[in-house]
Scaffold this motif. Sequence first.
Motif, PDB file in Angstrom:
ATOM      1  N   ALA A  70       0.830  -1.202   0.000  1.00 23.80           N
ATOM      2  CA  ALA A  70       0.000   0.000   0.000  1.00 23.80           C
ATOM      3  C   ALA A  70       0.866   1.254   0.000  1.00 23.80           C
ATOM      4  O   ALA A  70       1.933   1.301   0.615  1.00 23.80           O
ATOM      5  CB  ALA A  70      -0.926   0.014   1.204  1.00 23.80           C
ATOM      6  N   ASP A  71       0.382   2.267  -0.693  1.00 26.81           N
ATOM      7  CA  ASP A  71       1.028   3.579  -0.684  1.00 26.81           C
ATOM      8  C   ASP A  71       0.360   4.532   0.301  1.00 26.81           C
ATOM      9  O   ASP A  71       1.039   5.325   0.957  1.00 26.81           O
ATOM     10  CB  ASP A  71       0.985   4.192  -2.087  1.00 26.81           C
ATOM     11  N   THR A  72      -0.958   4.452   0.384  1.00 27.28           N
ATOM     12  CA  THR A  72      -1.719   5.379   1.212  1.00 27.28           C
ATOM     13  C   THR A  72      -2.887   4.653   1.859  1.00 27.28           C
ATOM     14  O   THR A  72      -3.536   3.821   1.223  1.00 27.28           O
ATOM     15  CB  THR A  72      -2.275   6.546   0.378  1.00 27.28           C
ATOM     16  N   VAL A  73      -3.137   4.971   3.120  1.00 25.62           N
ATOM     17  CA  VAL A  73      -4.346   4.523   3.806  1.00 25.62           C
ATOM     18  C   VAL A  73      -5.231   5.744   4.003  1.00 25.62           C
ATOM     19  O   VAL A  73      -4.783   6.771   4.530  1.00 25.62           O
ATOM     20  CB  VAL A  73      -4.023   3.869   5.156  1.00 25.62           C
ATOM     21  N   ILE A  74      -6.480   5.648   3.564  1.00 24.52           N
ATOM     22  CA  ILE A  74      -7.453   6.709   3.773  1.00 24.52           C
ATOM     23  C   ILE A  74      -8.538   6.186   4.699  1.00 24.52           C
ATOM     24  O   ILE A  74      -9.183   5.171   4.399  1.00 24.52           O
ATOM     25  CB  ILE A  74      -8.081   7.185   2.452  1.00 24.52           C
ATOM     26  N   SER A  75      -8.737   6.853   5.818  1.00 27.62           N
ATOM     27  CA  SER A  75      -9.769   6.449   6.768  1.00 27.62           C
ATOM     28  C   SER A  75     -10.989   7.340   6.616  1.00 27.62           C
ATOM     29  O   SER A  75     -10.925   8.552   6.847  1.00 27.62           O
ATOM     30  CB  SER A  75      -9.267   6.521   8.209  1.00 27.62           C
ATOM     31  N   ALA A  76     -12.101   6.722   6.242  1.00 30.61           N
ATOM     32  CA  ALA A  76     -13.404   7.394   6.201  1.00 30.61           C
ATOM     33  C   ALA A  76     -14.320   6.770   7.240  1.00 30.61           C
ATOM     34  O   ALA A  76     -15.544   6.741   7.069  1.00 30.61           O
ATOM     35  CB  ALA A  76     -14.010   7.295   4.810  1.00 30.61           C
ATOM     36  N   LEU A  77     -13.738   6.269   8.314  1.00 26.41           N
ATOM     37  CA  LEU A  77     -14.521   5.646   9.372  1.00 26.41           C
ATOM     38  C   LEU A  77     -15.459   6.664  10.009  1.00 26.41           C
ATOM     39  O   LEU A  77     -15.119   7.837  10.173  1.00 26.41           O
ATOM     40  CB  LEU A  77     -13.592   5.073  10.445  1.00 26.41           C
ATOM     41  N   GLY A  78     -16.635   6.190  10.388  1.00 26.03           N
ATOM     42  CA  GLY A  78     -17.592   7.047  11.066  1.00 26.03           C
ATOM     43  C   GLY A  78     -18.465   6.229  11.994  1.00 26.03           C
ATOM     44  O   GLY A  78     -18.690   5.040  11.766  1.00 26.03           O
ATOM     45  N   THR A  85     -19.975   5.876  20.640  1.00 26.31           N
ATOM     46  CA  THR A  85     -19.254   5.070  19.667  1.00 26.31           C
ATOM     47  C   THR A  85     -17.753   5.269  19.854  1.00 26.31           C
ATOM     48  O   THR A  85     -17.314   6.345  20.278  1.00 26.31           O
ATOM     49  CB  THR A  85     -19.653   5.441  18.229  1.00 26.31           C
ATOM     50  N   THR A  86     -16.991   4.237  19.549  1.00 24.87           N
ATOM     51  CA  THR A  86     -15.530   4.336  19.572  1.00 24.87           C
ATOM     52  C   THR A  86     -14.943   3.760  18.286  1.00 24.87           C
ATOM     53  O   THR A  86     -13.768   3.415  18.236  1.00 24.87           O
ATOM     54  CB  THR A  86     -14.946   3.583  20.783  1.00 24.87           C
ATOM     55  N   VAL A  87     -15.748   3.674  17.239  1.00 28.37           N
ATOM     56  CA  VAL A  87     -15.290   2.991  16.032  1.00 28.37           C
ATOM     57  C   VAL A  87     -14.106   3.699  15.393  1.00 28.37           C
ATOM     58  O   VAL A  87     -13.184   3.040  14.892  1.00 28.37           O
ATOM     59  CB  VAL A  87     -16.460   2.836  15.030  1.00 28.37           C
ATOM     60  N   CYS A  88     -14.094   5.030  15.386  1.00 26.71           N
ATOM     61  CA  CYS A  88     -12.960   5.751  14.792  1.00 26.71           C
ATOM     62  C   CYS A  88     -11.699   5.556  15.631  1.00 26.71           C
ATOM     63  O   CYS A  88     -10.611   5.297  15.088  1.00 26.71           O
ATOM     64  CB  CYS A  88     -13.289   7.233  14.670  1.00 26.71           C
ATOM     65  N   THR A  89     -11.824   5.681  16.926  1.00 30.17           N
ATOM     66  CA  THR A  89     -10.674   5.511  17.815  1.00 30.17           C
ATOM     67  C   THR A  89     -10.127   4.096  17.721  1.00 30.17           C
ATOM     68  O   THR A  89      -8.910   3.890  17.553  1.00 30.17           O
ATOM     69  CB  THR A  89     -11.081   5.811  19.264  1.00 30.17           C
ATOM     70  N   ASP A  90     -10.999   3.102  17.800  1.00 32.21           N
ATOM     71  CA  ASP A  90     -10.547   1.711  17.752  1.00 32.21           C
ATOM     72  C   ASP A  90      -9.980   1.363  16.379  1.00 32.21           C
ATOM     73  O   ASP A  90      -8.960   0.664  16.275  1.00 32.21           O
ATOM     74  CB  ASP A  90     -11.707   0.772  18.098  1.00 32.21           C
ATOM     75  N   GLY A  91     -10.632   1.834  15.328  1.00 28.01           N
ATOM     76  CA  GLY A  91     -10.156   1.536  13.985  1.00 28.01           C
ATOM     77  C   GLY A  91      -8.805   2.151  13.706  1.00 28.01           C
ATOM     78  O   GLY A  91      -7.923   1.512  13.105  1.00 28.01           O
ATOM     79  N   ILE A  92      -8.602   3.388  14.124  1.00 31.36           N
ATOM     80  CA  ILE A  92      -7.309   4.042  13.898  1.00 31.36           C
ATOM     81  C   ILE A  92      -6.223   3.419  14.767  1.00 31.36           C
ATOM     82  O   ILE A  92      -5.071   3.279  14.328  1.00 31.36           O
ATOM     83  CB  ILE A  92      -7.424   5.552  14.153  1.00 31.36           C
ATOM     84  N   ARG A  93      -6.564   3.016  15.981  1.00 31.04           N
ATOM     85  CA  ARG A  93      -5.567   2.325  16.809  1.00 31.04           C
ATOM     86  C   ARG A  93      -5.079   1.063  16.107  1.00 31.04           C
ATOM     87  O   ARG A  93      -3.871   0.790  16.047  1.00 31.04           O
ATOM     88  CB  ARG A  93      -6.169   1.969  18.175  1.00 31.04           C
ATOM     89  N   SER A  94      -5.998   0.303  15.540  1.00 30.55           N
ATOM     90  CA  SER A  94      -5.620  -0.894  14.789  1.00 30.55           C
ATOM     91  C   SER A  94      -4.817  -0.529  13.544  1.00 30.55           C
ATOM     92  O   SER A  94      -3.825  -1.186  13.213  1.00 30.55           O
ATOM     93  CB  SER A  94      -6.875  -1.680  14.380  1.00 30.55           C
TER      94      SER A  94
END
Length: 211
Positions: A70-78, A85-94
């Motif tokens: 991969a060259d770039t990771v783009i997070s559009a988590l919501g 909700t903690t989906v953004c925090t948990d997803g970015i931690r992973s």
Amino acid sequence: MRQFVSQRVVVLGATGATGRHVVSTALDRGHEVVALVRRPGTLEPRPNLTETTWPDVDDHAALALALPGADTVISALGGAAGGPTTVCTDGIRSAVTAMRAAGVHRLIAVSAHGVLETHDRSLYSLAVWANVADRLRDKETMEPLITASGLRWTIVRPPKLSDHAAIGTYTAGAGLPIRLWSSIGRADLATFLLDEAESPRYEHAYPRITR
């Protein structure tokens, strides 16, 4: 004329309202896309699109399978429409853990105007906290994980997101004024995210964007 080198782009939150635009925009531009999805078969098959199942955002091992090359990771988590909700925090931690392990260094994440130092007494901030406080708290705990990651990060802080058709233009800047009526369409936000992936202008910065 826009010129770029084709990339392998990994999209987190690929089936969400913004993530779908990121996926389609990247493919339209000739990039290879790896879309992280909870359930396989969620996205319409297209050339250069690979779905990788990621049913649990805490599972950095599953995420790591999508990252080689991969060259770039783009997070559009919501988060969900309502409730804590903690989906953004948990997803970015992973994501940070997996990216470090895979040697992938570029992360572009969608946050929101109104968090951390932009959580002020402006009319926009007061209004957004009155309506989506739980999702903003999630973004507030997500951002420090990114800034402490050692990655080449960009944290995009849009105002209210809308689903209108792409306008094709946007205004972006680290100190852009955000008014009570400010908004950006998800399609135009996706355009900005891919522009930033192709030609970085805001590494280690917090650009805002409006139409």
